[in-house]
Design an enzyme around this catalytic site. Structure first.
Site, PDB file in Angstrom:
ATOM      1  N   HIS A 156      93.117  43.453 -57.243  1.00 22.91           N
ATOM      2  CA  HIS A 156      94.040  42.243 -57.068  1.00 22.91           C
ATOM      3  C   HIS A 156      94.276  41.990 -55.544  1.00 22.91           C
ATOM      4  O   HIS A 156      95.215  41.398 -55.390  1.00 22.91           O
ATOM      5  CB  HIS A 156      95.215  42.435 -57.635  1.00 22.91           C
ATOM      6  CG  HIS A 156      95.303  43.428 -59.180  1.00 22.91           C
ATOM      7  ND1 HIS A 156      95.079  42.248 -60.231  1.00 22.91           N
ATOM      8  CD2 HIS A 156      95.411  44.411 -59.667  1.00 22.91           C
ATOM      9  CE1 HIS A 156      95.130  42.955 -61.372  1.00 22.91           C
ATOM     10  NE2 HIS A 156      95.156  44.535 -61.177  1.00 22.91           N
ATOM     11  N   SER A 175      84.424  25.396 -33.203  1.00 28.77           N
ATOM     12  CA  SER A 175      84.966  24.209 -33.767  1.00 28.77           C
ATOM     13  C   SER A 175      84.737  22.976 -32.635  1.00 28.77           C
ATOM     14  O   SER A 175      84.917  23.342 -31.233  1.00 28.77           O
ATOM     15  CB  SER A 175      86.649  24.749 -33.925  1.00 28.77           C
ATOM     16  OG  SER A 175      87.463  23.425 -33.646  1.00 28.77           O
ATOM     17  N   LYS A 192      87.533  29.416 -31.734  1.00 27.70           N
ATOM     18  CA  LYS A 192      87.036  29.644 -33.230  1.00 27.70           C
ATOM     19  C   LYS A 192      85.661  30.161 -33.157  1.00 27.70           C
ATOM     20  O   LYS A 192      84.941  29.712 -32.556  1.00 27.70           O
ATOM     21  CB  LYS A 192      87.245  28.251 -33.861  1.00 27.70           C
ATOM     22  CG  LYS A 192      88.548  27.768 -34.163  1.00 27.70           C
ATOM     23  CD  LYS A 192      89.341  28.585 -35.102  1.00 27.70           C
ATOM     24  CE  LYS A 192      88.954  29.071 -36.346  1.00 27.70           C
ATOM     25  NZ  LYS A 192      89.139  27.679 -37.042  1.00 27.70           N
ATOM     26  N   GLU A 243      80.444  30.690 -46.100  1.00 25.85           N
ATOM     27  CA  GLU A 243      81.148  29.755 -46.934  1.00 25.85           C
ATOM     28  C   GLU A 243      79.922  28.821 -47.295  1.00 25.85           C
ATOM     29  O   GLU A 243      80.326  28.252 -48.581  1.00 25.85           O
ATOM     30  CB  GLU A 243      82.062  28.879 -45.839  1.00 25.85           C
ATOM     31  CG  GLU A 243      83.205  29.624 -45.216  1.00 25.85           C
ATOM     32  CD  GLU A 243      84.088  29.026 -44.251  1.00 25.85           C
ATOM     33  OE1 GLU A 243      84.852  29.465 -43.869  1.00 25.85           O
ATOM     34  OE2 GLU A 243      83.809  27.872 -43.761  1.00 25.85           O
TER      35      GLU A 243
END
Length: 464
Positions: A155, A276, A282, A289
Protein backbone atom coordinates in the site's frame (compact mmCIF):
# COMPACT_ATOMS: atom_id res chain seq x y z
CA UNK A 1 -5.80 1.70 -63.23
CA UNK A 2 -4.97 -0.75 -60.46
CA UNK A 3 -3.53 -4.21 -61.09
CA UNK A 4 -6.93 -5.66 -60.20
CA UNK A 5 -8.86 -3.29 -62.48
CA UNK A 6 -10.06 -5.74 -65.17
CA UNK A 7 -13.53 -5.99 -63.60
CA UNK A 8 -13.94 -2.21 -63.30
CA UNK A 9 -14.80 0.51 -65.80
CA UNK A 10 -13.52 3.46 -63.80
CA UNK A 11 -10.91 4.15 -61.15
CA UNK A 12 -11.61 4.98 -57.54
CA UNK A 13 -11.49 8.63 -56.57
CA UNK A 14 -8.31 10.21 -55.37
CA UNK A 15 -9.74 10.35 -51.84
CA UNK A 16 -10.83 6.71 -51.68
CA UNK A 17 -7.51 5.66 -53.18
CA UNK A 18 -5.71 7.36 -50.31
CA UNK A 19 -8.28 6.19 -47.76
CA UNK A 20 -7.98 2.57 -48.82
CA UNK A 21 -4.21 2.48 -49.27
CA UNK A 22 -2.08 0.59 -46.76
CA UNK A 23 1.22 1.45 -48.45
CA UNK A 24 2.20 4.14 -45.90
CA UNK A 25 2.14 1.41 -43.24
CA UNK A 26 2.99 -1.85 -44.97
CA UNK A 27 5.94 -0.52 -46.97
CA UNK A 28 7.83 -1.29 -43.76
CA UNK A 29 7.36 -4.95 -44.72
CA UNK A 30 9.16 -4.65 -48.07
CA UNK A 31 11.91 -7.10 -47.13
CA UNK A 32 9.40 -9.74 -46.04
CA UNK A 33 7.32 -9.19 -49.18
CA UNK A 34 10.34 -9.61 -51.44
CA UNK A 35 11.49 -12.70 -49.55
CA UNK A 36 8.05 -14.28 -49.88
CA UNK A 37 7.85 -13.47 -53.59
CA UNK A 38 11.30 -14.88 -54.25
CA UNK A 39 10.43 -18.14 -52.48
CA UNK A 40 7.12 -18.35 -54.36
CA UNK A 41 8.81 -17.83 -57.75
CA UNK A 42 11.42 -20.50 -57.10
CA UNK A 43 8.74 -22.94 -55.99
CA UNK A 44 6.67 -22.23 -59.13
CA UNK A 45 9.70 -23.08 -61.26
CA UNK A 46 10.44 -26.23 -59.28
CA UNK A 47 6.84 -27.34 -59.84
CA UNK A 48 6.97 -26.57 -63.56
CA UNK A 49 4.36 -23.81 -63.32
CA UNK A 50 6.75 -21.18 -64.72
CA UNK A 51 10.10 -21.58 -66.44
CA UNK A 52 13.39 -21.51 -64.59
CA UNK A 53 14.44 -18.53 -66.71
CA UNK A 54 11.38 -16.60 -65.55
CA UNK A 55 12.07 -17.55 -61.94
CA UNK A 56 15.68 -16.40 -62.23
CA UNK A 57 14.59 -13.12 -63.80
CA UNK A 58 12.02 -12.60 -61.04
CA UNK A 59 14.55 -13.30 -58.27
CA UNK A 60 17.11 -10.94 -59.83
CA UNK A 61 14.50 -8.25 -60.36
CA UNK A 62 13.26 -8.52 -56.79
CA UNK A 63 16.83 -8.24 -55.50
CA UNK A 64 17.27 -5.03 -57.50
CA UNK A 65 14.04 -3.60 -56.09
CA UNK A 66 15.16 -4.41 -52.55
CA UNK A 67 18.47 -2.65 -53.15
CA UNK A 68 16.70 0.39 -54.58
CA UNK A 69 14.39 0.61 -51.56
CA UNK A 70 17.28 0.32 -49.12
CA UNK A 71 19.35 2.96 -50.92
CA UNK A 72 16.40 5.35 -51.15
CA UNK A 73 16.21 5.07 -54.93
CA UNK A 74 12.67 3.64 -55.04
CA UNK A 75 9.67 5.94 -55.44
CA UNK A 76 6.62 4.63 -53.60
CA UNK A 77 3.38 5.65 -55.31
CA UNK A 78 0.16 5.79 -53.28
CA UNK A 79 -1.69 4.59 -56.40
CA UNK A 80 -0.06 1.20 -55.85
CA UNK A 81 -2.27 0.81 -52.75
CA UNK A 82 0.02 -1.57 -50.88
CA UNK A 83 3.59 -2.90 -50.77
CA UNK A 84 2.63 -5.99 -52.78
CA UNK A 85 1.36 -3.98 -55.74
CA UNK A 86 4.22 -1.52 -55.44
CA UNK A 87 6.83 -4.26 -55.73
CA UNK A 88 4.92 -6.15 -58.43
CA UNK A 89 4.43 -3.05 -60.59
CA UNK A 90 8.13 -2.21 -60.36
CA UNK A 91 9.04 -5.81 -61.17
CA UNK A 92 6.86 -5.89 -64.28
CA UNK A 93 8.30 -2.57 -65.40
CA UNK A 94 11.79 -4.03 -64.99
CA UNK A 95 11.50 -7.54 -66.46
CA UNK A 96 8.21 -7.56 -68.38
CA UNK A 97 6.01 -10.65 -68.74
CA UNK A 98 8.15 -12.75 -66.39
CA UNK A 99 7.21 -10.36 -63.59
CA UNK A 100 3.53 -10.66 -64.49
CA UNK A 101 3.78 -14.44 -63.94
CA UNK A 102 4.90 -14.04 -60.30
CA UNK A 103 1.37 -13.86 -58.94
CA UNK A 104 0.39 -17.23 -60.40
CA UNK A 105 -1.27 -19.38 -57.72
CA UNK A 106 -1.10 -16.60 -55.16
CA UNK A 107 -3.41 -13.96 -53.69
CA UNK A 108 -2.64 -10.80 -51.81
CA UNK A 109 -4.52 -12.50 -48.97
CA UNK A 110 -1.94 -15.22 -48.39
CA UNK A 111 0.83 -12.83 -49.43
CA UNK A 112 0.05 -10.25 -46.73
CA UNK A 113 -0.43 -12.96 -44.13
CA UNK A 114 3.00 -14.33 -45.01
CA UNK A 115 4.65 -10.92 -44.85
CA UNK A 116 3.04 -10.12 -41.51
CA UNK A 117 4.07 -13.43 -39.97
CA UNK A 118 7.66 -12.96 -41.10
CA UNK A 119 7.61 -9.46 -39.63
CA UNK A 120 6.15 -10.68 -36.33
CA UNK A 121 8.78 -13.41 -36.02
CA UNK A 122 11.61 -10.95 -36.57
CA UNK A 123 10.20 -8.35 -34.18
CA UNK A 124 9.67 -10.96 -31.47
CA UNK A 125 13.34 -11.87 -31.75
CA UNK A 126 14.35 -8.19 -31.48
CA UNK A 127 12.17 -7.76 -28.40
CA UNK A 128 13.52 -10.91 -26.79
CA UNK A 129 17.05 -9.54 -27.24
CA UNK A 130 16.08 -6.23 -25.66
CA UNK A 131 14.35 -8.09 -22.84
CA UNK A 132 17.46 -10.06 -21.87
CA UNK A 133 19.54 -6.87 -21.99
CA UNK A 134 17.34 -5.21 -19.37
CA UNK A 135 17.33 -8.33 -17.20
CA UNK A 136 21.11 -8.37 -17.40
CA UNK A 137 21.22 -4.76 -16.16
CA UNK A 138 18.91 -5.57 -13.23
CA UNK A 139 21.00 -8.60 -12.30
CA UNK A 140 24.20 -6.54 -12.42
CA UNK A 141 22.69 -4.02 -9.99
CA UNK A 142 21.50 -6.81 -7.68
CA UNK A 143 24.89 -8.54 -7.74
CA UNK A 144 26.76 -5.27 -7.14
CA UNK A 145 24.70 -4.41 -4.03
CA UNK A 146 24.06 -7.70 -2.20
CA UNK A 147 23.70 -6.35 1.35
CA UNK A 148 21.84 -3.04 0.99
CA UNK A 149 18.68 -2.98 3.10
CA UNK A 150 15.67 -0.91 2.10
CA UNK A 151 12.06 -0.71 3.25
CA UNK A 152 9.67 -3.05 1.51
CA UNK A 153 6.20 -1.66 0.94
CA UNK A 154 2.58 -2.68 0.79
CA UNK A 155 0.00 0.00 0.00
CA UNK A 156 3.08 2.24 -0.46
CA UNK A 157 3.48 2.13 3.33
CA UNK A 158 6.55 0.77 5.14
CA UNK A 159 6.02 -2.95 5.67
CA UNK A 160 9.14 -5.06 6.23
CA UNK A 161 12.83 -4.60 5.43
CA UNK A 162 14.09 -6.27 2.26
CA UNK A 163 17.33 -6.40 0.35
CA UNK A 164 17.64 -4.01 -2.57
CA UNK A 165 18.93 -6.98 -4.57
CA UNK A 166 15.70 -8.84 -3.80
CA UNK A 167 13.70 -5.89 -5.14
CA UNK A 168 15.72 -5.77 -8.37
CA UNK A 169 15.33 -9.50 -8.89
CA UNK A 170 11.54 -9.21 -8.61
CA UNK A 171 11.61 -7.32 -11.89
CA UNK A 172 13.84 -9.90 -13.54
CA UNK A 173 11.17 -12.52 -12.92
CA UNK A 174 8.47 -10.28 -14.37
CA UNK A 175 10.63 -9.79 -17.44
CA UNK A 176 11.39 -13.52 -17.62
CA UNK A 177 7.64 -14.12 -17.95
CA UNK A 178 7.51 -11.40 -20.60
CA UNK A 179 10.24 -13.27 -22.47
CA UNK A 180 8.13 -16.43 -22.40
CA UNK A 181 5.16 -14.53 -23.84
CA UNK A 182 7.32 -13.10 -26.62
CA UNK A 183 8.72 -16.55 -27.37
CA UNK A 184 5.16 -17.92 -27.52
CA UNK A 185 4.17 -15.11 -29.91
CA UNK A 186 7.16 -15.99 -32.09
CA UNK A 187 6.10 -19.65 -32.14
CA UNK A 188 2.53 -18.62 -33.02
CA UNK A 189 3.79 -16.58 -35.99
CA UNK A 190 6.09 -19.38 -37.17
CA UNK A 191 3.63 -21.00 -39.59
CA UNK A 192 3.32 -20.46 -43.34
CA UNK A 193 0.05 -19.37 -45.00
CA UNK A 194 1.71 -19.04 -48.42
CA UNK A 195 -0.06 -21.13 -51.05
CA UNK A 196 -3.49 -20.77 -49.47
CA UNK A 197 -4.31 -18.20 -52.17
CA UNK A 198 -7.43 -16.10 -51.61
CA UNK A 199 -9.20 -18.50 -49.25
CA UNK A 200 -9.67 -21.94 -50.83
CA UNK A 201 -6.24 -22.97 -52.05
CA UNK A 202 -5.43 -23.18 -55.77
CA UNK A 203 -5.55 -25.55 -58.71
CA UNK A 204 -1.82 -25.13 -59.36
CA UNK A 205 0.46 -27.86 -57.97
CA UNK A 206 2.08 -25.67 -55.35
CA UNK A 207 4.58 -27.09 -52.88
CA UNK A 208 3.69 -25.23 -49.71
CA UNK A 209 6.27 -27.12 -47.69
CA UNK A 210 9.01 -25.90 -50.01
CA UNK A 211 8.12 -22.22 -49.58
CA UNK A 212 7.68 -22.69 -45.83
CA UNK A 213 11.18 -24.13 -45.53
CA UNK A 214 12.67 -21.47 -47.80
CA UNK A 215 11.21 -18.74 -45.60
CA UNK A 216 12.25 -20.39 -42.35
CA UNK A 217 8.76 -21.31 -41.14
CA UNK A 218 8.48 -24.27 -38.79
CA UNK A 219 5.23 -25.57 -40.26
CA UNK A 220 2.48 -25.03 -42.81
CA UNK A 221 -0.97 -23.81 -41.74
CA UNK A 222 -3.32 -26.72 -42.54
CA UNK A 223 -6.51 -24.77 -43.36
CA UNK A 224 -6.56 -22.19 -46.16
CA UNK A 225 -9.48 -20.23 -44.68
CA UNK A 226 -7.74 -19.97 -41.33
CA UNK A 227 -4.41 -19.19 -42.98
CA UNK A 228 -5.58 -15.96 -44.63
CA UNK A 229 -7.86 -14.74 -41.82
CA UNK A 230 -5.95 -15.61 -38.65
CA UNK A 231 -4.34 -12.75 -36.77
CA UNK A 232 -4.05 -14.48 -33.39
CA UNK A 233 -0.29 -14.29 -33.70
CA UNK A 234 -0.49 -10.49 -33.84
CA UNK A 235 -2.79 -10.50 -30.83
CA UNK A 236 -0.21 -12.64 -29.04
CA UNK A 237 2.52 -10.16 -29.96
CA UNK A 238 0.42 -7.15 -28.96
CA UNK A 239 -0.55 -8.80 -25.67
CA UNK A 240 3.05 -9.66 -24.90
CA UNK A 241 4.04 -6.06 -25.64
CA UNK A 242 1.23 -4.72 -23.44
CA UNK A 243 2.12 -6.84 -20.42
CA UNK A 244 5.81 -6.05 -20.78
CA UNK A 245 5.09 -2.32 -21.02
CA UNK A 246 2.94 -2.61 -17.91
CA UNK A 247 5.86 -4.18 -16.06
CA UNK A 248 8.19 -1.45 -17.29
CA UNK A 249 5.68 1.14 -16.15
CA UNK A 250 5.76 -0.33 -12.63
CA UNK A 251 9.55 -0.28 -12.59
CA UNK A 252 9.61 3.30 -13.87
CA UNK A 253 7.03 4.40 -11.32
CA UNK A 254 9.38 3.20 -8.60
CA UNK A 255 12.36 4.88 -10.25
CA UNK A 256 10.39 8.14 -10.34
CA UNK A 257 9.59 7.78 -6.63
CA UNK A 258 13.06 6.61 -5.64
CA UNK A 259 14.77 9.50 -7.41
CA UNK A 260 12.63 12.09 -5.61
CA UNK A 261 13.93 14.10 -2.64
CA UNK A 262 11.37 12.38 -0.42
CA UNK A 263 12.93 8.96 -1.11
CA UNK A 264 16.44 9.67 -2.39
CA UNK A 265 17.11 5.97 -2.95
CA UNK A 266 18.69 6.42 -6.40
CA UNK A 267 20.05 9.15 -8.62
CA UNK A 268 19.60 8.86 -12.36
CA UNK A 269 22.51 9.69 -14.61
CA UNK A 270 22.41 12.95 -16.53
CA UNK A 271 21.98 10.96 -19.73
CA UNK A 272 18.58 9.76 -18.52
CA UNK A 273 17.36 12.99 -16.93
CA UNK A 274 16.22 16.40 -18.10
CA UNK A 275 16.09 19.87 -16.58
CA UNK A 276 13.48 22.57 -16.27
CA UNK A 277 13.05 25.60 -18.50
CA UNK A 278 12.40 27.79 -15.46
CA UNK A 279 13.74 26.01 -12.34
CA UNK A 280 17.54 25.67 -12.53
CA UNK A 281 17.76 23.10 -9.74
CA UNK A 282 15.52 20.49 -11.33
CA UNK A 283 16.67 17.04 -12.45
CA UNK A 284 13.61 15.31 -13.81
CA UNK A 285 13.14 11.57 -14.48
CA UNK A 286 11.47 12.36 -17.79
CA UNK A 287 12.44 9.15 -19.56
CA UNK A 288 11.04 6.96 -16.80
CA UNK A 289 7.86 9.01 -17.03
CA UNK A 290 7.78 8.61 -20.81
CA UNK A 291 8.03 4.83 -20.54
CA UNK A 292 5.20 4.92 -18.02
CA UNK A 293 3.15 7.06 -20.38
CA UNK A 294 3.82 5.03 -23.53
CA UNK A 295 2.26 1.99 -21.89
CA UNK A 296 -1.17 3.42 -22.64
CA UNK A 297 -0.42 3.54 -26.35
CA UNK A 298 0.69 -0.06 -26.46
CA UNK A 299 -2.35 -1.27 -24.54
CA UNK A 300 -4.45 0.76 -26.97
CA UNK A 301 -2.84 -1.07 -29.90
CA UNK A 302 -3.94 -4.39 -28.38
CA UNK A 303 -7.50 -3.23 -27.74
CA UNK A 304 -7.79 -1.81 -31.27
CA UNK A 305 -6.84 -5.15 -32.83
CA UNK A 306 -9.15 -7.12 -30.53
CA UNK A 307 -12.06 -4.89 -31.53
CA UNK A 308 -11.14 -5.15 -35.22
CA UNK A 309 -11.15 -8.95 -35.04
CA UNK A 310 -14.18 -9.47 -32.84
CA UNK A 311 -16.88 -9.91 -35.52
CA UNK A 312 -15.07 -10.73 -38.74
CA UNK A 313 -16.55 -13.56 -40.81
CA UNK A 314 -14.23 -15.87 -42.69
CA UNK A 315 -12.09 -15.36 -44.63
CA UNK A 316 -10.26 -12.17 -45.58
CA UNK A 317 -11.91 -8.80 -45.00
CA UNK A 318 -10.53 -5.33 -45.67
CA UNK A 319 -10.77 -4.67 -41.92
CA UNK A 320 -7.61 -6.77 -41.62
CA UNK A 321 -5.68 -3.95 -43.26
CA UNK A 322 -5.88 -2.34 -39.82
CA UNK A 323 -3.90 -5.17 -38.21
CA UNK A 324 -0.37 -4.01 -38.94
CA UNK A 325 -0.09 -0.39 -37.84
CA UNK A 326 -0.85 -1.12 -34.19
CA UNK A 327 1.39 -4.19 -34.04
CA UNK A 328 4.27 -2.31 -35.67
CA UNK A 329 3.79 0.54 -33.22
CA UNK A 330 3.54 -1.76 -30.19
CA UNK A 331 6.73 -3.64 -31.07
CA UNK A 332 8.68 -0.47 -31.85
CA UNK A 333 7.50 1.26 -28.68
CA UNK A 334 8.29 -1.69 -26.44
CA UNK A 335 11.76 -2.13 -27.93
CA UNK A 336 12.59 1.53 -27.36
CA UNK A 337 11.22 1.37 -23.80
CA UNK A 338 13.29 -1.72 -23.02
CA UNK A 339 16.45 -0.09 -24.36
CA UNK A 340 15.77 3.11 -22.41
CA UNK A 341 14.99 1.23 -19.20
CA UNK A 342 18.17 -0.82 -19.50
CA UNK A 343 20.21 2.36 -19.85
CA UNK A 344 18.55 3.92 -16.82
CA UNK A 345 19.09 0.87 -14.64
CA UNK A 346 22.70 0.39 -15.75
CA UNK A 347 23.69 3.97 -15.00
CA UNK A 348 21.65 4.89 -11.91
CA UNK A 349 23.54 5.47 -8.66
CA UNK A 350 22.31 3.69 -5.54
CA UNK A 351 22.06 5.56 -2.22
CA UNK A 352 22.30 2.85 0.47
CA UNK A 353 22.44 5.27 3.39
CA UNK A 354 19.06 6.75 2.44
CA UNK A 355 17.53 3.32 1.99
CA UNK A 356 18.75 2.22 5.39
CA UNK A 357 17.54 5.39 7.07
CA UNK A 358 14.04 4.77 5.73
CA UNK A 359 14.21 1.11 6.70
CA UNK A 360 14.59 2.23 10.30
CA UNK A 361 11.26 4.03 10.13
CA UNK A 362 7.72 2.75 10.16
CA UNK A 363 8.08 -0.08 12.72
CA UNK A 364 9.41 -2.55 10.15
CA UNK A 365 10.39 -4.94 12.97
CA UNK A 366 6.78 -5.34 14.13
CA UNK A 367 6.15 -8.66 12.40
CA UNK A 368 9.36 -10.11 13.81
CA UNK A 369 8.39 -9.06 17.34
CA UNK A 370 5.06 -10.84 16.85
CA UNK A 371 6.90 -13.90 15.52
CA UNK A 372 9.14 -13.77 18.63
CA UNK A 373 6.08 -14.17 20.85
CA UNK A 374 4.50 -16.82 18.62
CA UNK A 375 7.66 -18.91 18.77
CA UNK A 376 7.38 -18.81 22.57
CA UNK A 377 3.89 -20.27 22.48
CA UNK A 378 1.60 -17.26 22.21
CA UNK A 379 -1.09 -17.63 19.52
CA UNK A 380 -0.10 -15.40 16.61
CA UNK A 381 -3.35 -13.41 16.64
CA UNK A 382 -2.73 -12.55 20.30
CA UNK A 383 0.90 -11.71 19.51
CA UNK A 384 -0.31 -9.45 16.69
CA UNK A 385 -2.49 -7.57 19.18
CA UNK A 386 0.35 -7.21 21.71
CA UNK A 387 2.70 -5.74 19.15
CA UNK A 388 -0.06 -3.45 17.95
CA UNK A 389 -0.21 -2.03 21.48
CA UNK A 390 3.57 -1.54 21.43
CA UNK A 391 3.38 0.33 18.10
CA UNK A 392 0.64 2.55 19.54
CA UNK A 393 2.90 3.26 22.52
CA UNK A 394 5.70 4.24 20.13
CA UNK A 395 3.39 6.58 18.24
CA UNK A 396 2.35 8.23 21.49
CA UNK A 397 5.98 8.71 22.54
CA UNK A 398 7.24 9.61 19.06
CA UNK A 399 9.83 6.82 19.03
CA UNK A 400 10.47 3.49 17.28
CA UNK A 401 10.29 -0.06 18.61
CA UNK A 402 14.05 -0.23 19.07
CA UNK A 403 13.81 2.75 21.45
CA UNK A 404 11.57 0.87 23.93
CA UNK A 405 13.06 -0.60 27.10
CA UNK A 406 12.83 -4.22 28.15
CA UNK A 407 10.39 -3.07 30.81
CA UNK A 408 8.15 -1.57 28.13
CA UNK A 409 8.08 -4.89 26.33
CA UNK A 410 7.49 -6.93 29.47
CA UNK A 411 4.62 -4.64 30.46
CA UNK A 412 2.78 -6.10 27.49
CA UNK A 413 3.93 -9.72 27.95
CA UNK A 414 6.20 -11.56 30.34
CA UNK A 415 7.32 -13.75 27.42
CA UNK A 416 9.67 -10.96 26.38
CA UNK A 417 13.25 -11.47 27.49
CA UNK A 418 16.48 -9.54 26.99
CA UNK A 419 17.06 -11.18 23.58
CA UNK A 420 14.15 -9.20 22.17
CA UNK A 421 16.72 -6.55 21.27
CA UNK A 422 18.27 -8.83 18.63
CA UNK A 423 14.87 -9.19 16.98
CA UNK A 424 14.98 -5.47 16.19
CA UNK A 425 18.27 -5.55 14.26
CA UNK A 426 17.69 -4.92 10.55
CA UNK A 427 20.36 -7.37 9.43
CA UNK A 428 18.92 -10.11 11.63
CA UNK A 429 15.39 -9.42 10.45
CA UNK A 430 16.43 -9.69 6.81
CA UNK A 431 18.70 -12.69 7.26
CA UNK A 432 15.94 -14.65 9.03
CA UNK A 433 13.89 -14.82 5.80
CA UNK A 434 15.50 -18.06 4.65
CA UNK A 435 12.59 -19.67 2.82
CA UNK A 436 12.82 -20.11 -0.96
CA UNK A 437 12.11 -16.76 -2.54
CA UNK A 438 12.61 -14.86 0.71
CA UNK A 439 14.69 -11.74 1.19
CA UNK A 440 17.32 -13.36 3.40
CA UNK A 441 20.89 -13.03 2.18
CA UNK A 442 21.30 -16.73 1.52
CA UNK A 443 17.92 -17.02 -0.19
CA UNK A 444 18.65 -14.01 -2.41
CA UNK A 445 22.05 -15.41 -3.36
CA UNK A 446 20.33 -18.63 -4.42
CA UNK A 447 17.68 -16.66 -6.31
CA UNK A 448 20.37 -14.61 -8.06
CA UNK A 449 22.07 -17.76 -9.30
CA UNK A 450 18.74 -19.05 -10.57
CA UNK A 451 17.93 -15.77 -12.34
CA UNK A 452 21.33 -15.84 -14.05
CA UNK A 453 20.79 -19.43 -15.17
CA UNK A 454 17.36 -18.60 -16.63
CA UNK A 455 18.84 -15.56 -18.35
CA UNK A 456 21.59 -17.68 -19.89
CA UNK A 457 19.03 -20.16 -21.20
CA UNK A 458 16.93 -17.36 -22.67
CA UNK A 459 19.94 -15.78 -24.34
CA UNK A 460 20.43 -19.09 -26.14
CA UNK A 461 16.74 -19.25 -27.04
CA UNK A 462 16.88 -15.85 -28.75
CA UNK A 463 19.36 -17.07 -31.33
CA UNK A 464 17.56 -20.35 -32.05
Amino acid sequence: MALWSGRFTESVSEFTQRFGASLPVDKALYAQDIAGSTAHARMLAAQGVISQDDADAIAAGLARIKERIETGDFAFDINDEDIHMSVERALIADIGDAGARLHTGRSRNDQVATDTRLFAKARCTDLMEANVALRRALIVQAEAHPDIIMPGYTHLQHAQPVLFAHHMLAYTWMLARDFERLAAARRAADASPLGSAALAGTTYPLDRQMTAEALGFARVIPNSLDAVSDRDFLLDLSYACSVSCMHLSRLCEEIVLWSSAEFGFVELSDAFSTGSSIMPQKKNPDFAELIRGKTGRVVGDLVALLVTMKALPLAYNKDLQEDKEGAIDAAKTLEECLVCAAGMVETMSIKPENMRAQAKKGYLAATDVADYLAKKGMPFRRAHEVVGHLVLLCEQRGCDLEDLTLADFQAESDLFEADIVSSLDLEAIVAARTTIGGTGNAAVAEQLAQAKAVLSTDETTVSN
